[in-house]
Design an enzyme around this catalytic site. Sequence first.
Site, PDB file in Angstrom:
ATOM      1  N   CYS B  88       7.513 -59.361  41.566  1.00  0.00           N
ATOM      2  CA  CYS B  88       7.084 -58.114  42.207  1.00  0.00           C
ATOM      3  C   CYS B  88       6.194 -57.308  41.253  1.00  0.00           C
ATOM      4  O   CYS B  88       5.113 -57.767  40.916  1.00  0.00           O
ATOM      5  CB  CYS B  88       8.280 -57.319  42.715  1.00  0.00           C
ATOM      6  N   HIS B 195      10.234 -61.158  46.266  1.00  0.00           N
ATOM      7  CA  HIS B 195      11.432 -61.151  45.428  1.00  0.00           C
ATOM      8  C   HIS B 195      12.104 -62.522  45.460  1.00  0.00           C
ATOM      9  O   HIS B 195      12.823 -62.844  46.404  1.00  0.00           O
ATOM     10  CB  HIS B 195      12.395 -60.048  45.887  1.00  0.00           C
ATOM     11  N   GLU B 197      14.571 -63.507  43.849  1.00  0.00           N
ATOM     12  CA  GLU B 197      16.033 -63.393  43.833  1.00  0.00           C
ATOM     13  C   GLU B 197      16.609 -62.990  45.180  1.00  0.00           C
ATOM     14  O   GLU B 197      17.824 -62.996  45.366  1.00  0.00           O
ATOM     15  CB  GLU B 197      16.458 -62.406  42.740  1.00  0.00           C
TER      16      GLU B 197
END
Lengths: 258, 220
Positions: B88, B195, B197
């Site tokens: 990001c 993102h 994750e």
Amino acid sequence: MLKTRLIPCLDVKAGRVVKGVNFVQLRDAGDPVEQARIYDAAGADELCFLDISASVEERAPLLDLVRRTASQCFMPLTVGGGISSIAHIRALLLAGADKVSINSAALARPALLREAAEEFGSQCIILAIDAKFAANDDPGTPPAWHVYTHGGRRDTGRDAREWALEGASLGAGEILLTSMDRDGTASGFDLSLTRAISDAVSVPVIASGGVGSLQDLVDGVKIGGASAVLAASIFHFGQFSIFEAKNYLQQQGIAMRV
Amino acid sequence: MTVVILDCGSGNLFSVAKALAATLPGDKKESDIVITDQAAILAKAEKIILPGQGAFARCRQGLVSRPGVLAMLAQKTLVEKTPFLGICVGMQLMVERGVEHGDHPGLGWIFGSCEAIKPEKSLKIPHMGWNDIELTESGKTHPLLRGIKDGDHAYFVHSYAVTGCPRENLLATTDYGSDITAIIGRDNIFGTQFHVEKSQQLGLQILRNFWQWDGSLGIK
């Protein structure tokens, strides 16, 4: 293209989900950690964790529970309930929340939204608005909704549309809009409320409150103009799966991640 | 073996750490994942992840304000060729400049700038949610994108995006009114606008690949 988001919501009270998932009840009814794991595996687009008694009890959401719930989520996790300071937000983000939803505290002190957005970025600051239709004596004026706080216990007298606009301009990156008139009734979103707010603000609006059928989800997007739809009961009680809901939305011409 | 998650004051370090832990190869331990803002610990990193949330300048300031971190980061990535993953705003920092709340220098590792997304008519800002990515020719052969294909979904949340990257550094795009830069890379450095994750299967696959990556762009 960007897909419409389907968001199951865990309403948590005293560390337990208030409405349990039928098929896991035998193991551990209403354990938010277990439900987060199930929704992650089911392909939910995000998960919302609302500590519904926190604001009333004047405390922040339970950090350890958030941490354990987050450990089961590889999708975005929103945490809300009783958040009233930058320190709360930081603690929740460090516990694994990706976004926080702020309601009562933002009404008490709107600058909190600006401070939070400056500190952590608008992307993780959601303004939650609990709105209720305000009886209107003058038929010539458009419908209006008032904003309520403290889990729907207090009428602030503020106009929902104006508050949404102010919140977004202060830095909220998203609006979580709940119709108090429809919440828990399974009679569908308040579509005119959803449309009024969605048209007013440039940030995404999550429609919430009232979903009883899969068509309600479709209407929230197509008629209400919502960027995301949130539901609790229809998933918790096993009435529909995330997969079924997404497929239905897709069949109705709404782009979904399926 | 240490994967360093570099702390520039961003809030989502825990999310990144647990996604890394979920993709831990059999021969690695959770204690191999270290969150730090110390240059001395960064010096020992065998892989580096820079997550970023919030404003461009604030994240950059987060790096600058930690003694020796910026210089050590340059030493590790540009000289030692340590595998690097920016996420990001951590990815946005890789380019030359960002124009969010003023004009600020980036790390300058890849040509380009980070500018406000200007969407067509009714599209909402931020660009928030799941969007499908399209790999460029460079992206299709990148070791970190092994097992990823066109049309896979990733989770985006951003109002600013990288523009003007040279073609060879652009690895994937996504469509939001126009083409938005989704992944960039050069040699041992790699960055995703989305993102990793929070992107479920796609994100975990990239992290699995990252564990195995030696920083070279060898045959897929």
